[in-house]
Design an enzyme around this catalytic site. Structure first.
Site, mmCIF file in Angstrom:
data_model
loop_
_atom_site.group_PDB
_atom_site.id
_atom_site.type_symbol
_atom_site.label_atom_id
_atom_site.label_comp_id
_atom_site.label_asym_id
_atom_site.label_seq_id
_atom_site.Cartn_x
_atom_site.Cartn_y
_atom_site.Cartn_z
ATOM 1 N N HIS A 55 16.256 18.764 -1.076
ATOM 2 C CA HIS A 55 16.204 17.408 -1.624
ATOM 3 C C HIS A 55 16.880 17.395 -2.990
ATOM 4 C CE1 HIS A 55 12.640 15.516 0.767
ATOM 5 N NE2 HIS A 55 13.377 16.294 1.546
ATOM 6 N N GLU A 57 15.953 16.213 -5.816
ATOM 7 C CA GLU A 57 15.073 16.574 -6.938
ATOM 8 C C GLU A 57 14.891 18.076 -7.046
ATOM 9 O OE1 GLU A 57 13.057 12.805 -5.124
ATOM 10 O OE2 GLU A 57 14.418 14.384 -4.440
ATOM 11 N N CYS A 85 9.221 12.223 -2.799
ATOM 12 C CA CYS A 85 8.310 12.506 -1.694
ATOM 13 C C CYS A 85 7.205 13.460 -2.164
ATOM 14 C CB CYS A 85 9.105 13.131 -0.545
ATOM 15 S SG CYS A 85 9.596 14.844 -0.867
ATOM 16 N N CYS A 88 8.580 16.832 -3.540
ATOM 17 C CA CYS A 88 9.256 16.703 -4.830
ATOM 18 C C CYS A 88 8.288 16.368 -5.958
ATOM 19 C CB CYS A 88 10.384 15.688 -4.722
ATOM 20 S SG CYS A 88 11.714 16.279 -3.625
#
Length: 155
Positions: A55, A57, A85, A88
């Protein structure tokens, strides 16, 4: 005071790079608040890296940690185009990021208030959260990407 829009624009540029590579367009930037220097960047790379961990992040946190020489990202802010999410938000807590600014809310997986607010629990670190910065632009990047994806699947 940091120029929030400047950093969100950079996150949007990173999201566009993700979209160009067929990835969901999410971009993240980590900024050292005292200097305004960008110390980490990332965009979604799940398909490219064949990893559920890739991801924006997580990549930005890893990048900033390597640049700053440690896992504690104190005096740092994260700018991300989509509400983080659960994975993260956990990484944000563990890296001690002080401030998170996100663009679009995520009604399917957002963990800063949309589905759940993980920062409302008594963890050892709770960042300051601000949602909705340039939300329209961030949402448009996502909706344009998915519209094009549906169109190309029909063709």
């Amino acid at each position: 005071m940091m120029n929030d829009e400047k950093y969100m624009l950079r996150a949007l540029e990173l999201a566009a790079l993700a979209a160009e590579q067929g990835e969901v367009p999410v971009g993240a930037v980590i900024v050292k608040q005292s200097t305004g220097e960008i110390v980490g960047e990332g965009f979604n790379r799940r398909e490219l890296d064949k990893s559920p961990l890739a991801h924006a992040e997580i990549i930005a946190i890893d990048s900033a940690s390597r640049k700053l020489g440690g896992w504690r990202l104190v005096d740092c802010a994260m700018y991300v185009t989509l509400e983080p999410c659960p994975m993260c938000t956990g990484a944000i807590i563990n890296s001690r990021i002080e401030r998170v600014v996100f663009g679009a809310s995520d009604p399917k997986a957002g963990s800063c208030g949309s589905v759940v607010d993980l920062f409302s629990y008594p963890y050892n670190h709770i960042p300051q959260i601000e949602g909705g910065l340039m939300a329209e632009e961030c949402s448009k990047a996502l909706s344009d990407f998915f519209r094009e994806l549906r169109r190309s699947k029909k063709a």
